[in-house]
Design a protein around this motif. Sequence first.
Motif, mmCIF file in Angstrom:
data_model
loop_
_atom_site.group_PDB
_atom_site.id
_atom_site.type_symbol
_atom_site.label_atom_id
_atom_site.label_comp_id
_atom_site.label_asym_id
_atom_site.label_seq_id
_atom_site.Cartn_x
_atom_site.Cartn_y
_atom_site.Cartn_z
ATOM 1 N N VAL A 90 28.693 80.315 19.975
ATOM 2 C CA VAL A 90 29.067 79.138 19.821
ATOM 3 C C VAL A 90 27.342 78.927 19.112
ATOM 4 O O VAL A 90 27.696 77.541 18.591
ATOM 5 C CB VAL A 90 28.284 78.994 21.538
ATOM 6 C CG1 VAL A 90 27.925 78.238 22.019
ATOM 7 C CG2 VAL A 90 29.613 78.842 22.551
ATOM 8 N N ALA A 91 26.624 79.255 18.491
ATOM 9 C CA ALA A 91 25.636 78.740 17.248
ATOM 10 C C ALA A 91 26.231 78.289 16.042
ATOM 11 O O ALA A 91 25.975 77.419 16.285
ATOM 12 C CB ALA A 91 24.205 79.606 17.590
ATOM 13 N N GLY A 92 26.999 79.332 16.305
ATOM 14 C CA GLY A 92 27.717 79.616 14.952
ATOM 15 C C GLY A 92 28.755 78.216 14.457
ATOM 16 O O GLY A 92 28.487 76.957 13.872
ATOM 17 N N ILE A 93 29.160 77.779 15.944
ATOM 18 C CA ILE A 93 30.322 76.494 15.548
ATOM 19 C C ILE A 93 29.293 75.224 16.413
ATOM 20 O O ILE A 93 29.770 74.350 15.835
ATOM 21 C CB ILE A 93 31.161 77.121 17.183
ATOM 22 C CG1 ILE A 93 32.475 77.760 16.391
ATOM 23 C CG2 ILE A 93 32.092 75.546 17.303
ATOM 24 C CD1 ILE A 93 33.634 77.897 17.761
ATOM 25 N N GLY A 94 28.421 75.334 16.892
ATOM 26 C CA GLY A 94 27.268 74.074 16.808
ATOM 27 C C GLY A 94 26.976 73.555 15.587
ATOM 28 O O GLY A 94 26.800 72.750 15.100
ATOM 29 N N ALA A 95 26.099 74.987 14.954
ATOM 30 C CA ALA A 95 25.841 74.172 13.832
ATOM 31 C C ALA A 95 26.108 74.427 12.695
ATOM 32 O O ALA A 95 25.932 72.970 11.718
ATOM 33 C CB ALA A 95 24.916 75.867 13.479
ATOM 34 N N LEU A 96 27.724 74.442 12.635
ATOM 35 C CA LEU A 96 28.776 74.211 11.278
ATOM 36 C C LEU A 96 29.280 72.260 12.371
ATOM 37 O O LEU A 96 29.119 71.398 10.916
ATOM 38 C CB LEU A 96 30.316 75.047 11.178
ATOM 39 C CG LEU A 96 29.704 76.095 10.592
ATOM 40 C CD1 LEU A 96 30.783 77.129 10.832
ATOM 41 C CD2 LEU A 96 29.320 76.122 9.530
ATOM 42 N N MET A 97 28.961 72.263 13.479
ATOM 43 C CA MET A 97 29.202 71.000 13.206
ATOM 44 C C MET A 97 28.307 69.385 12.753
ATOM 45 O O MET A 97 28.706 68.745 12.891
ATOM 46 C CB MET A 97 30.301 70.851 15.298
ATOM 47 C CG MET A 97 31.604 71.507 15.107
ATOM 48 S SD MET A 97 32.645 70.957 14.325
ATOM 49 C CE MET A 97 33.011 69.292 14.553
ATOM 50 N N PHE A 133 24.943 69.850 18.937
ATOM 51 C CA PHE A 133 23.199 69.843 19.432
ATOM 52 C C PHE A 133 22.510 71.010 20.179
ATOM 53 O O PHE A 133 22.309 71.915 20.516
ATOM 54 C CB PHE A 133 22.271 69.161 18.200
ATOM 55 C CG PHE A 133 20.434 69.211 18.300
ATOM 56 C CD1 PHE A 133 20.360 70.084 17.630
ATOM 57 C CD2 PHE A 133 19.992 68.776 20.077
ATOM 58 C CE1 PHE A 133 19.102 70.189 17.122
ATOM 59 C CE2 PHE A 133 18.633 69.441 19.564
ATOM 60 C CZ PHE A 133 18.471 69.800 18.460
ATOM 61 N N ALA A 134 23.313 70.061 21.175
ATOM 62 C CA ALA A 134 23.587 71.334 22.618
ATOM 63 C C ALA A 134 23.702 72.462 22.494
ATOM 64 O O ALA A 134 23.244 72.934 22.791
ATOM 65 C CB ALA A 134 24.147 70.219 23.060
ATOM 66 N N PHE A 135 24.916 72.797 21.912
ATOM 67 C CA PHE A 135 25.215 74.216 21.897
ATOM 68 C C PHE A 135 24.492 74.647 21.245
ATOM 69 O O PHE A 135 24.310 76.191 21.283
ATOM 70 C CB PHE A 135 26.336 73.142 21.570
ATOM 71 C CG PHE A 135 27.824 73.710 22.226
ATOM 72 C CD1 PHE A 135 28.326 73.913 23.996
ATOM 73 C CD2 PHE A 135 29.564 72.737 22.372
ATOM 74 C CE1 PHE A 135 28.916 74.096 24.166
ATOM 75 C CE2 PHE A 135 30.388 72.286 22.780
ATOM 76 C CZ PHE A 135 29.848 72.978 23.796
ATOM 77 N N VAL A 136 24.148 74.473 20.004
ATOM 78 C CA VAL A 136 23.394 74.705 19.148
ATOM 79 C C VAL A 136 21.742 75.657 19.934
ATOM 80 O O VAL A 136 21.565 76.652 20.104
ATOM 81 C CB VAL A 136 22.408 74.242 17.620
ATOM 82 C CG1 VAL A 136 21.745 75.378 17.527
ATOM 83 C CG2 VAL A 136 23.831 74.393 17.117
ATOM 84 N N CYS A 137 21.140 74.649 20.878
ATOM 85 C CA CYS A 137 20.031 75.058 21.343
ATOM 86 C C CYS A 137 20.508 75.863 22.722
ATOM 87 O O CYS A 137 19.644 77.138 23.239
ATOM 88 C CB CYS A 137 19.487 73.722 22.273
ATOM 89 S SG CYS A 137 18.732 72.359 20.655
ATOM 90 N N VAL A 138 20.803 75.722 23.080
ATOM 91 C CA VAL A 138 21.845 76.419 24.598
ATOM 92 C C VAL A 138 21.834 77.872 24.110
ATOM 93 O O VAL A 138 21.652 78.888 24.138
ATOM 94 C CB VAL A 138 23.163 75.908 25.375
ATOM 95 C CG1 VAL A 138 23.374 76.585 25.928
ATOM 96 C CG2 VAL A 138 22.237 74.920 25.807
ATOM 97 N N ALA A 139 22.782 78.418 22.957
ATOM 98 C CA ALA A 139 22.834 78.994 22.220
ATOM 99 C C ALA A 139 21.866 80.713 22.114
ATOM 100 O O ALA A 139 21.755 81.150 22.024
ATOM 101 C CB ALA A 139 24.432 79.177 20.890
#
Length: 154
Positions: A90-97, A133-139
């Motif tokens: 999730v951190a990877g997907i969120g960061a890429l997006m 950004f929220a997915f990056v933070c949560v992950a």
Amino acid sequence: MNPPIGSQAHSTVGLITRLACAAACAIAVLALVGWQLGLPGLASLVPGYRAMNPLTAVCLILVSASLWIARGSEPGAQARWFALACASVVAGIGALMFISLLTGIELSLDHVLFRTQLAVLPFSIQMGSHAAFAFVCVALGLLTLDFRTPRGWR
């Protein structure tokens, strides 16, 4: 004999956490079922709003699974690794997006799942910058949930 007050509070927070994980996962699964059945309206919580992007739904399921496992009572080593793997994805997907949305570079990660259904819509369904950004933070929070330094700091 009643358990101490602190353990009751801990138990209540654990129950609320599990209910929130189950609700988020159910909403995401409902969105994916809607896409699978060709009913994008089913993928929207509120009628008239845009449907949830399938990639957003997958990330929400992975985050929910990671938190469910991490907050369980004494997760085993394999379960803990699975929770960390889910959070890492999730951190990877969120960061890429997020980077894709900031730079304008089209990665098309949003259209990996249900490409044909998304292509025929008269509007674009993509993960928003706030969600990414929220997915990056949560992950990142899940990845560092039980992190301790060599000196014992948490």
